[in-house]
Design a protein around this motif. Sequence first.
Motif, PDB file in Angstrom:
ATOM      1  N   THR A  17      46.857 -70.270  16.556  1.00  0.00           N
ATOM      2  CA  THR A  17      47.896 -71.293  16.675  1.00  0.00           C
ATOM      3  C   THR A  17      48.253 -71.525  18.137  1.00  0.00           C
ATOM      4  OG1 THR A  17      48.790 -70.723  14.489  1.00  0.00           O
ATOM      5  CG2 THR A  17      50.241 -71.907  16.004  1.00  0.00           C
ATOM      6  N   SER A  63      47.499 -75.028  20.241  1.00  0.00           N
ATOM      7  CA  SER A  63      48.573 -75.720  20.950  1.00  0.00           C
ATOM      8  C   SER A  63      48.208 -75.955  22.415  1.00  0.00           C
ATOM      9  CB  SER A  63      49.857 -74.905  20.856  1.00  0.00           C
ATOM     10  OG  SER A  63      50.885 -75.490  21.622  1.00  0.00           O
ATOM     11  N   ASP A 109      49.664 -74.928   8.569  1.00  0.00           N
ATOM     12  CA  ASP A 109      49.841 -73.517   8.913  1.00  0.00           C
ATOM     13  C   ASP A 109      48.500 -72.789   8.822  1.00  0.00           C
ATOM     14  OD1 ASP A 109      52.090 -71.245   9.173  1.00  0.00           O
ATOM     15  OD2 ASP A 109      50.458 -70.536   7.883  1.00  0.00           O
TER      16      ASP A 109
END
Length: 351
Positions: free
Chosen positions: A182, A186, A224
């Motif tokens: 994650t 990003s 997610d």
Amino acid sequence: MISRLKLMDFRCYGSFSWQIPQQGAIILGNNAQGKTSLLEAVCFLLRLQSPRTARPGPLAAHGKQAFGIRGELTGQARRILWTPDAPDLRVNGEPRKDQRSYLADSYPVVWMGNDDLSLVQAGADARRKYMDFLGSQWHPGYRLALFSYRRALKTRNYLLKHRHRDKLQLDAYTRQLALHGTELKSLRASLLTLLAPHITLAYRSIGGREEQVAVAYRASEEGDLYERLCAAVDRDIRYGQTQNGPHRDDLDITLNGRSAAQFASEGQQRTVAISMKLAQSSLLTEETGHTPIHLIDDVFGELDPTRRVAFLQSLPADAQSLITTTHLDWLHDTPCPLPSFRLEDSTLKPL
């Protein structure tokens, strides 16, 4: 900039020393003389990465287990003694405990090679390498996120392949993978947001047309990441590896709204690839405050005269550029832009 390069048992060089001109140089020589290896040595000295091999072992000369690189740069001297056991990394004579601390104050690098066309034509792996090489120089957290993600991915894949796997351990590494993945996702998205306008400007300066080039980040998974990995765990077990995550991400490259790989001419594709590398340069200059050293490996022979001149004019005036080539015919009537050297029998001689 780098003012002196010394090699020991690196590739085809047993012992080598070169006083490098401040503005850079053109290295002229036949194939298989070691031109690319000189650029590779500079790249490894500054970034601990080679564009030609994923492992440092092949960098050692034939029959040798270790190699050394030393470089004198503005304000610092760097030295690498690479052995199979543990590398000795030093800056200004002081040992650096690990690769992260060695790279913390190193200079940025842009590598341009004859195979850069793969950025447009080849699979996603080439474009991920492009992102990761740039990202690791752009943001201090990028390299750490990438390293942590790869380590968690390797362990998770190991567990997936074994029949007697520990489900709790598998879940623990799934959580680690999701956490670092994650973060990596990003950072990549932020990087591409910053990079896109640089690519557009570089393409216009070289292409000389009003064509619209666009590069967008395409993540392999939305939502997610931990939930997506858990939902796909049975499939991952069948395949014995993690099927989704940032290691499957890609870039969508378009020209006038259409896939550059499918619809652009080879000349346009080369212009896109060069623009992506020049964009690395301008972004790193903007973000780090240092103009990267440009390592340009035998690209001019593949460009038409118009793009060749535009490319030379697009290189930053304050950049140190090291350029390899097998001939200087591509200059035509253009004055040689840099001091030139001929490489023969592992020896450089000024022209």
